[in-house]
Write a protein that holds these residues in place. Sequence first.
Motif, short mmCIF file in Angstrom:
data_model
loop_
_atom_site.label_atom_id
_atom_site.label_comp_id
_atom_site.label_asym_id
_atom_site.label_seq_id
_atom_site.Cartn_x
_atom_site.Cartn_y
_atom_site.Cartn_z
N ALA A 196 96.08 15.55 34.29
CA ALA A 196 96.30 16.56 33.13
C ALA A 196 96.12 16.01 31.42
O ALA A 196 96.85 14.85 31.49
CB ALA A 196 97.29 17.43 33.18
N GLY A 199 101.33 17.86 29.01
CA GLY A 199 102.58 17.73 29.81
C GLY A 199 103.40 17.29 29.04
O GLY A 199 103.49 17.57 27.72
N SER A 215 105.97 15.16 33.30
CA SER A 215 105.48 16.53 33.90
C SER A 215 104.05 16.69 33.50
O SER A 215 103.92 16.84 32.18
CB SER A 215 106.47 17.49 33.44
OG SER A 215 106.05 18.94 33.25
N GLU A 216 103.30 17.17 34.44
CA GLU A 216 101.86 17.05 33.91
C GLU A 216 101.61 18.63 34.15
O GLU A 216 102.05 19.48 34.84
CB GLU A 216 100.87 16.42 35.23
CG GLU A 216 100.76 14.84 35.11
CD GLU A 216 99.55 14.44 35.68
OE1 GLU A 216 98.62 14.72 35.22
OE2 GLU A 216 99.67 13.99 36.71
N GLY A 217 100.81 19.21 33.13
CA GLY A 217 100.43 20.52 33.02
C GLY A 217 101.51 21.27 32.30
O GLY A 217 102.33 20.75 31.63
N ASP A 219 104.71 23.41 31.83
CA ASP A 219 105.88 23.77 32.42
C ASP A 219 106.04 23.49 34.05
O ASP A 219 106.64 24.11 34.85
CB ASP A 219 106.05 25.27 32.45
CG ASP A 219 106.13 25.71 30.92
OD1 ASP A 219 106.76 25.00 30.19
OD2 ASP A 219 105.83 26.90 30.59
N LYS A 220 105.49 22.12 34.52
CA LYS A 220 105.64 21.91 35.77
C LYS A 220 106.96 20.90 35.78
O LYS A 220 107.66 20.54 34.94
CB LYS A 220 104.50 20.86 36.02
CG LYS A 220 103.01 21.50 35.99
CD LYS A 220 102.90 22.58 37.03
CE LYS A 220 101.52 23.18 36.82
NZ LYS A 220 101.20 24.21 37.94
N GLU A 221 107.29 20.93 37.03
CA GLU A 221 108.58 20.08 37.37
C GLU A 221 108.37 18.59 37.05
O GLU A 221 107.09 18.14 37.14
CB GLU A 221 108.97 20.25 38.89
CG GLU A 221 109.45 21.56 39.33
CD GLU A 221 110.57 21.94 38.59
OE1 GLU A 221 111.57 21.26 38.44
OE2 GLU A 221 110.79 23.30 38.14
N THR A 223 108.79 14.54 37.37
CA THR A 223 108.51 13.50 38.78
C THR A 223 109.20 12.17 38.25
O THR A 223 108.72 11.71 37.16
CB THR A 223 107.02 13.45 38.91
OG1 THR A 223 106.68 14.70 39.45
CG2 THR A 223 107.16 12.12 40.21
#
Length: 305
Positions: A196, A199, A215-217, A219-221, A223
Amino acid sequence: MIDPTRLFRAEDSASHKLDVKAPREVKLIVSLSLYLVVCLLVMPGVVTAQAPRKEYAQNYHEPFKGKPQKAEDFTLIGADAGQCVKFEPEGLRITLPAGKKRPSSTGLATAFGVTGDFEITVGYEIFAEPRPADAGDGGGTRISLTVNLNKPGLNEAAIRRKVTMTQEPHILTWRTLRKEADSKPEEMGNMFPVKAKMGRLRLVRTGADLAYYLSEGADKEFTLLQTFPLGADDVKNVQIFGSSSSETASLDARFTDLRVRATSLPRKPPPPKIEIVSEPKIPAKDYAVRRSEEHTSELQSLTNL
């Protein structure tokens, strides 16, 4: 190193011993218990990444929606920062056009430091970045979230999205430390794939260890990518910037929502004010009167001779 097959063999053995004397429900409980033990021991990273969020004494947020809420909180860095760094309603825009190498950092640095445990997060979006063939050697072309330690020499840790001549876009976790200002750097780094173009990047220090999160994208979780030893030295400043190592490389990126949570966020005291003391001036009128009185006094003295 834990051998999962040994644990599963132990599970099979325990189940076998229960075949005669234990009911089916008991054997099922034993099997599930052993399975959970295997998950906890074999996959510790997953458990650590889902740990409860820590509370911090100080919380700072700059959304970068136009100019900073407090202009004194930031300083521009980089020779071309005045032309390449813009405060837009959507975020902090850093544009490095092709035609010139900009290997040094071009962006912003905080005017405050960070002490103790911390969590630093910033959002990013890439609008344009070079192909590997145009990215340049050395540092390549990159954006970075960096913390500089308050000690002599180059002592920093960073999480970066970058492109090099030999690598497609990727995330670099990086740390370099020096025991003395002129000593050999102790460097640690690792690369992780990224797809992405937007992020969030995050650095979290707990004690003397620094964890790197991505966090990719939208509002993603997060990692957990890596953990490196960093030490507990105070952070001199936080930097967000772009850089390029080739005249053919161009970079266009935006940063948003800088959040700093820490034990404290010390600021440098303002320089002391220097007061210039000058001799009092005699008003022109008073000066004329005084000279007249002095002249009269001189005439009287001459008359008495």
